[in-house]
Design a protein around this motif. Sequence first.
Motif, short mmCIF file in Angstrom:
data_model
loop_
_atom_site.label_atom_id
_atom_site.label_comp_id
_atom_site.label_asym_id
_atom_site.label_seq_id
_atom_site.Cartn_x
_atom_site.Cartn_y
_atom_site.Cartn_z
N LYS A 171 -1.60 -0.70 -4.26
CA LYS A 171 -0.46 0.09 -3.78
C LYS A 171 0.88 -0.56 -4.12
CE LYS A 171 -3.03 2.44 -0.15
NZ LYS A 171 -4.30 2.17 -0.81
N LYS A 172 0.90 -1.88 -4.24
CA LYS A 172 2.16 -2.56 -4.53
C LYS A 172 1.96 -3.55 -5.67
CE LYS A 172 5.54 -5.83 -2.61
NZ LYS A 172 5.85 -6.74 -1.49
N ASN A 218 3.98 -6.36 -7.81
CA ASN A 218 5.20 -7.17 -7.86
C ASN A 218 5.76 -7.23 -9.28
OD1 ASN A 218 5.05 -8.03 -5.06
ND2 ASN A 218 3.30 -9.28 -5.69
#
Length: 364
Positions: free
Chosen positions: A283-284, A286
């Motif tokens: 979902k994320k 970096n």
Amino acid sequence: AAAKYDPESEKQAREWITAITGEDLSQACGAEAFAAALKSGVLLCSLLNGIKPGTVKKVNKQKMPFMQMENINSYLEGCKALGMPPSDMFMTVDLYEAKNVAAVVDNVISLARVANSKGFSGAAMACEAAASSTIPSFIQPDASLKLAKSLTAVKSMFYPPLERSDPEQYKCSRLSCEYLVHSGVAGAEMDSKSPVRTNVSGGIYRKASVSDKAPVYGLDAELAKKAADKYDLQLQGKCVAWLAELAATDLSQVSSADDWQQEMKSGALLCNAINKIKPGSIKKINKMNMPFMQMENITNYLEACKSLGIPVPELFMTIDLFEGKNMLAVMQNVISLGRAAQKVPGYSGPVLDVKNDATYNMFS
């Protein structure tokens, strides 16, 4: 992971760590507290060095996230060097973010088994098969030598050691050969101008010197040579082309293993690729170039691989990619990802076709 958490196993692990390191963990009860006590990796590195001094040469004391994760990775590398099977390892994020503390407990218990099998003369943990309410969770060998020997015999029945002489059993163990020197004589001393082994082209393994790493001898040199011989740039090319098409990115400049490692070390490419296979897996992602964020991307990718059903022996360790320690393991994992993608419902993307490659057959 929470359903599998065993407080009694945790208690044995805590008491054994205390017996070797002298660190009081009596208050570190429960998964959250146990993970917090080990999160920096410092205590685990001390544990490993207590078993075999010098295993972890540098232990970071600072509290910066990437340094603490580096400690955990160094500990895991040390476990692997002692002969711990991949199935008993955990992912960095399992401990650092307390994602799977049960796996950490199991790893410590496995380390006690490995230490015993290597003749460690310090405190020995009673194995689950022989433990009872009348046997303490760790035994000082000088007080109970016969019992310790009996436990060793029982353990050998349930946990047979991995035979280093059988390369088939080691095909997924991700043996590292990053400093293998092209010398013609295993273990010959080379200066800093010596070339690395030519069949691992592209500079994936930097030039070695005696000050960098001790010479490799005997069986270790033989195993390292076998691992180096497996690295196939043509097979890498197929993996690179597949990832480029899958993630819709340009990787045409990748011509060597070192190029590939540099393109993938942030973990973003792999995260994007696995999201194309199964949307929402990560979902994320970096985007910053800070080391701990890039390492977090890699660990999230590996967690997503596990959720796709890729077996643990076909994963790699974070530093295998981030530091270019073992790109052979990374390539093996990408091949496994390509295989797993074909089983994901609704996936209609590119196919990684490597079934006719000799190196692929060695992995399979």
